[in-house]
Design a protein around this motif. Structure first.
Motif, short mmCIF file in Angstrom:
data_model
loop_
_atom_site.label_atom_id
_atom_site.label_comp_id
_atom_site.label_asym_id
_atom_site.label_seq_id
_atom_site.Cartn_x
_atom_site.Cartn_y
_atom_site.Cartn_z
N ASN A 140 -5.52 -10.27 -8.62
CA ASN A 140 -4.24 -10.54 -9.28
C ASN A 140 -3.10 -10.53 -8.26
O ASN A 140 -2.02 -10.03 -8.54
CB ASN A 140 -3.98 -9.51 -10.38
CG ASN A 140 -3.21 -10.09 -11.55
OD1 ASN A 140 -3.32 -11.27 -11.86
ND2 ASN A 140 -2.43 -9.27 -12.21
N ASN A 200 -8.50 -13.71 -8.88
CA ASN A 200 -7.25 -14.11 -9.52
C ASN A 200 -7.54 -15.01 -10.71
O ASN A 200 -8.66 -15.50 -10.88
CB ASN A 200 -6.37 -14.90 -8.54
CG ASN A 200 -5.54 -14.01 -7.64
OD1 ASN A 200 -5.71 -12.80 -7.59
ND2 ASN A 200 -4.63 -14.62 -6.89
N ARG A 201 -6.51 -15.25 -11.49
CA ARG A 201 -6.65 -16.18 -12.60
C ARG A 201 -6.67 -17.62 -12.06
O ARG A 201 -5.77 -18.03 -11.32
CB ARG A 201 -5.50 -16.02 -13.58
CG ARG A 201 -5.60 -16.97 -14.78
CD ARG A 201 -4.64 -16.59 -15.88
NE ARG A 201 -4.88 -17.40 -17.07
CZ ARG A 201 -4.61 -17.01 -18.30
NH1 ARG A 201 -4.11 -15.81 -18.51
NH2 ARG A 201 -4.86 -17.80 -19.32
N SER A 229 -8.50 -21.63 -13.32
CA SER A 229 -9.43 -22.40 -14.12
C SER A 229 -9.00 -23.85 -14.11
O SER A 229 -7.90 -24.20 -13.63
CB SER A 229 -9.46 -21.90 -15.57
OG SER A 229 -8.29 -22.28 -16.27
N ASP A 249 -5.73 -23.97 -15.64
CA ASP A 249 -4.64 -23.22 -15.00
C ASP A 249 -4.90 -23.22 -13.49
O ASP A 249 -5.55 -22.32 -12.96
CB ASP A 249 -4.58 -21.80 -15.53
CG ASP A 249 -3.43 -21.00 -14.94
OD1 ASP A 249 -2.72 -21.53 -14.05
OD2 ASP A 249 -3.24 -19.84 -15.34
N PHE A 265 -10.80 -15.51 -16.23
CA PHE A 265 -10.42 -16.50 -17.24
C PHE A 265 -10.80 -17.91 -16.78
O PHE A 265 -10.04 -18.86 -16.95
CB PHE A 265 -8.94 -16.43 -17.58
CG PHE A 265 -8.53 -15.18 -18.30
CD1 PHE A 265 -9.45 -14.44 -19.01
CD2 PHE A 265 -7.22 -14.74 -18.26
CE1 PHE A 265 -9.07 -13.27 -19.68
CE2 PHE A 265 -6.83 -13.60 -18.93
CZ PHE A 265 -7.76 -12.86 -19.64
N GLY A 305 -9.54 -18.44 -20.94
CA GLY A 305 -9.14 -17.31 -21.78
C GLY A 305 -9.33 -17.64 -23.24
O GLY A 305 -8.91 -18.70 -23.73
#
Length: 298
Positions: free
Chosen positions: A178, A198-199, A201, A204, A225, A229
């Motif tokens: 993060n 980290n997020r 996808s 995103d 995610f 998510g």
């Protein structure tokens, strides 16, 4: 990850990591791991039966998972992810990396109320050691910002506390989660960073530059995610179009996109369902072409 009785000072050749970095020669199947967050049940939902959760963890390894992501703060009202993994897999199979995270502090009722101070990091690492039943942890992330990313906040003191435990031999490799590019750079000034979580996808892609930076630096990148998510991936028209073309599901396409996007990416989708696990693992067989990638990144 191995039990203390079978500990080897160097990782198995089939592990996701070499001595300091991921292997860019890993196949898509080798870069499809498993996230344990849902094994105890959703944080604010029903508890999963222990027998079902144990069966899912064991089946993941049977299907070829070599990287499992967990944390001591993954728990429901009655179950903990680490306890389930120990019940299911201990002594842990050779060549399987089990990664955990420290940083967020949760109350018994599940509320994330603070981040650990540097002097609290040791206790959190020791908690993971006890719960997993090992003498050394394969990979430990410093998780920053609880549920929201907080770029610009210094992480040096906390990461240094974690790095000190690596020097003591309690941790093999270090990661950060993060984080911003600046926070990653700050950590790398202190000690080698093996992985970033980290997020990221297909829905995103804000972290795309950091994904590329990790690939260039030999740092593994583990998206959380990766399916967007919740059920977001199921609602995306581009994913549905590509899924129809391949006779696959939207979730499988979302996972396959990450594997195709960068050799640094190791996907760690989580589930407490055997059926969903089988679906996720089948994503390694989906091969996206240039037209698919162009559409998904449009």
């Amino acid at each position: 990850m191995t039990s203390s009785s079978a500990f080897s000072s160097s990782p198995s050749p089939s592990s996701s990591f070499s001595s300091s970095s991921f292997s860019s020669s890993l196949s898509p199947a080798d870069r499809l791991g498993f996230g344990a967050m849902q094994l105890p049940g959703r944080w604010a939902g029903p508890v999963v039966e222990r027998a079902t959760a144990v069966a899912v963890a064991r089946r993941a390894v049977e299907l070829g998972v070599r990287h499992i992501d967990t944390a001591a703060f993954y728990f429901s009202a009655t179950e903990r992810a680490n306890d389930i993994l120990r019940d299911a897999l201990h002594p842990y199979p050779e060549g399987v990396t089990i990664a955990t995270k420290v940083g967020p502090l949760r109350t018994a009722t599940g509320e994330m109320y603070a981040e650990a101070r540097p002097e609290q990091i040791r206790g959190l690492v020791e908690e993971n050691l006890r719960q997993l039943g090992v003498d050394v942890l394969d990979l430990v992330y410093l998780r920053v910002g609880r549920l929201k990313a907080v770029g610009g906040v210094p992480i040096g003191e906390r990461f240094a506390a974690l790095a000190a435990l690596r020097e003591e031999g309690l941790v093999r490799r270090l990661g950060v989660s993060n984080v911003s590019a600046g926070q990653l750079a700050e950590a790398r000034e202190i000690a080698p960073v093996a992985a970033v979580q980290n997020r990221f996808s297909v829905l995103d892609q804000a972290d795309r530059a950091l994904v590329d930076e990790c690939a260039a630096a030999g740092i593994a990148y583990m998206p959380f995610f990766a399916l967007g998510g919740g059920h977001t991936a199921l609602q995306d028209e581009k994913l549905r179009k590509v899924a129809e073309r391949h006779g696959a599901t939207a979730h499988q396409i979302a996972l396959a996109w990450g594997l195709a996007r960068s050799p640094a990416i190791i996907q760690i989708p989580g589930t407490s369902s055997l059926a969903h696990l089988e679906e996720n693992m089948a994503a390694a067989r989906v091969v996206l072409d240039e037209d698919d990638m162009a559409l998904l990144e449009r």
